[in-house]
Design an enzyme around this catalytic site. Structure first.
Site, PDB file in Angstrom:
ATOM      1  N   SER A  19      -0.262 -18.312  13.715  1.00 52.31           N
ATOM      2  CA  SER A  19      -1.183 -17.746  13.801  1.00 52.31           C
ATOM      3  C   SER A  19      -1.732 -18.195  15.445  1.00 52.31           C
ATOM      4  O   SER A  19      -2.530 -19.104  14.715  1.00 52.31           O
ATOM      5  CB  SER A  19      -2.272 -16.865  13.254  1.00 52.31           C
ATOM      6  OG  SER A  19      -3.197 -16.745  14.078  1.00 52.31           O
ATOM      7  N   THR A  66      -1.979 -10.612   8.357  1.00 48.84           N
ATOM      8  CA  THR A  66      -0.891 -10.588   9.139  1.00 48.84           C
ATOM      9  C   THR A  66       0.861 -10.451   8.300  1.00 48.84           C
ATOM     10  O   THR A  66       0.646  -9.866   7.165  1.00 48.84           O
ATOM     11  CB  THR A  66      -0.185 -10.932  10.494  1.00 48.84           C
ATOM     12  OG1 THR A  66       1.106 -10.692  11.202  1.00 48.84           O
ATOM     13  CG2 THR A  66      -0.191 -12.854   9.529  1.00 48.84           C
ATOM     14  N   LYS A  70       0.361  -6.164   5.864  1.00 47.54           N
ATOM     15  CA  LYS A  70      -0.328  -5.633   6.426  1.00 47.54           C
ATOM     16  C   LYS A  70      -0.207  -3.881   4.733  1.00 47.54           C
ATOM     17  O   LYS A  70      -1.289  -3.060   4.869  1.00 47.54           O
ATOM     18  CB  LYS A  70       0.809  -4.750   7.063  1.00 47.54           C
ATOM     19  CG  LYS A  70      -0.239  -5.892   8.555  1.00 47.54           C
ATOM     20  CD  LYS A  70      -0.060  -4.852   9.807  1.00 47.54           C
ATOM     21  CE  LYS A  70      -0.152  -6.187  10.916  1.00 47.54           C
ATOM     22  NZ  LYS A  70       0.289  -6.085  11.948  1.00 47.54           N
ATOM     23  N   ASP A 107      -5.046  -2.491  16.092  1.00 45.13           N
ATOM     24  CA  ASP A 107      -3.559  -3.119  16.671  1.00 45.13           C
ATOM     25  C   ASP A 107      -3.608  -1.552  17.924  1.00 45.13           C
ATOM     26  O   ASP A 107      -3.331  -2.471  19.455  1.00 45.13           O
ATOM     27  CB  ASP A 107      -2.340  -2.963  16.048  1.00 45.13           C
ATOM     28  CG  ASP A 107      -2.081  -3.939  15.232  1.00 45.13           C
ATOM     29  OD1 ASP A 107      -2.668  -5.121  15.849  1.00 45.13           O
ATOM     30  OD2 ASP A 107      -1.206  -4.187  14.173  1.00 45.13           O
ATOM     31  N   TYR A 224       4.841 -11.422  23.438  1.00 44.05           N
ATOM     32  CA  TYR A 224       4.580 -12.344  23.843  1.00 44.05           C
ATOM     33  C   TYR A 224       4.824 -13.811  23.650  1.00 44.05           C
ATOM     34  O   TYR A 224       4.669 -14.651  25.073  1.00 44.05           O
ATOM     35  CB  TYR A 224       2.633 -12.375  23.769  1.00 44.05           C
ATOM     36  CG  TYR A 224       2.240 -12.631  22.484  1.00 44.05           C
ATOM     37  CD1 TYR A 224       2.234 -14.665  21.979  1.00 44.05           C
ATOM     38  CD2 TYR A 224       2.101 -11.910  21.391  1.00 44.05           C
ATOM     39  CE1 TYR A 224       2.072 -14.101  20.707  1.00 44.05           C
ATOM     40  CE2 TYR A 224       1.268 -12.001  20.454  1.00 44.05           C
ATOM     41  CZ  TYR A 224       1.474 -13.580  19.653  1.00 44.05           C
ATOM     42  OH  TYR A 224       1.215 -13.723  18.834  1.00 44.05           O
ATOM     43  N   GLY A 245       2.059  -9.168  26.820  1.00 41.48           N
ATOM     44  CA  GLY A 245       1.168  -8.182  25.781  1.00 41.48           C
ATOM     45  C   GLY A 245       0.681  -9.177  25.281  1.00 41.48           C
ATOM     46  O   GLY A 245      -0.148  -8.927  23.680  1.00 41.48           O
TER      47      GLY A 245
END
Length: 277
Positions: A19, A66, A70, A107, A224, A245
């Site tokens: 992350s 994450t 979630k 998000d 991304y 992204g």
């Protein structure tokens, strides 16, 4: 006497060391002149609720959440925002002494902010939007687009049943189109969103032709890694405006920082560079 303890938050997942959130928050702490720390919290599914219940006592203001937590984050919350309930999942938990654990999902906010910053001329109500995918990311994208007044959405997914279920969950101008028609579905569109993992490093490619897509249409990819996917490279060669992204990741963190520390941080070029290293 002032409390010298740092303002504390973190990100929970399993695994989690990949992350970039600690880089984002460290940059904002420095900009705001705050004594803060933000850490990786590697937590297995079986331990999630136990760990969350202990964090406020350890001084945490909140956590980002994450995979794979979630859904559990929403289930254990004492209160949830309408957006989190509509998503059926949460990526932000805020610890309130008065309320308890508050769940939110940012998000969709991150997607829309990134899109509007990267393509300020785009208007949601002028032409159809094509969304590829029907998972959690696609759900967030579609929820945000509907809230912004999108004219219509053409939804395509490798599993038509999953796409139809998503369309049923989020009532609005959504047409489910077979995955095999994905290239033809681009005709007349003003925005193309890849909300699948196709094209991500280590994943299969996204096979699609942009021949039918108008040159004015914006193409954005939630992937991304790599920053410029094959889809974005194809769109660039086709003279379409593109939005990568990474900005979604950066912008989705802003509401959490604001909720926990009372400051609305800025997504700037320096932050992008830090996260690209």
């Amino acid at each position: 006497m002032t409390d010298a303890r740092p303002l504390t938050a973190g990100v929970m997942g399993w695994p989690i060391t990949h992350s970039k959130s600690p880089l984002i928050f460290a940059h904002w702490f420095q900009q705001a002149g705050l004594n803060g720390r933000y850490c990786h919290l590697a937590v297995a599914e079986a331990d999630f609720e136990t760990v969350v219940s202990a964090l406020p006592k350890a001084g945490f203001r909140g956590v980002n959440v994450t995979v794979p937590h979630k859904l559990s984050a929403l289930e254990i919350a004492d209160e949830a925002t309408p957006t989190a309930r509509a998503m059926g999942a949460a990526n932000v938990l805020t610890f309130s002494p008065e309320v308890g654990v508050i769940a939110d999902n940012t998000d969709g906010y991150g997607f829309l902010e990134n899109l509007k910053k990267g393509a300020p001329a785009w208007k949601s109500d002028t032409s159809p939007t094509v969304v590829l995918g029907a998972g959690g990311a696609a759900r967030a994208v579609i929820h945000a687009l509907l809230a912004d007044g999108v004219s219509s959405i053409r939804l395509l997914n490798r599993s038509a049943e999953k796409a139809q279920a998503l369309a049923n969950d989020l009532p609005g101008p959504i047409d489910v189109i077979p995955w095999t028609d994905r290239s033809d579905a681009l005709e007349g569109a003003g925005l193309l969103v890849n909300a699948t993992s196709l094209g991500m490093t280590g994943k299969p490619p996204l096979e699609i032709s942009l021949g039918a897509l108008p040159k004015s249409a914006i193409v954005t990819d939630l992937v991304y890694a790599p920053l410029e996917t094959d889809l974005l490279a194809q769109a660039r060669a086709n003279a379409n405006p593109i939005v990568d992204g990474l900005g979604m990741l950066l912008h989705q963190a802003r509401p959490a920082f604001r909720a926990w520390f009372g400051i609305d941080p800025v997504v700037d070029a320096a932050l992008r560079e830090i996260c690209l290293k």
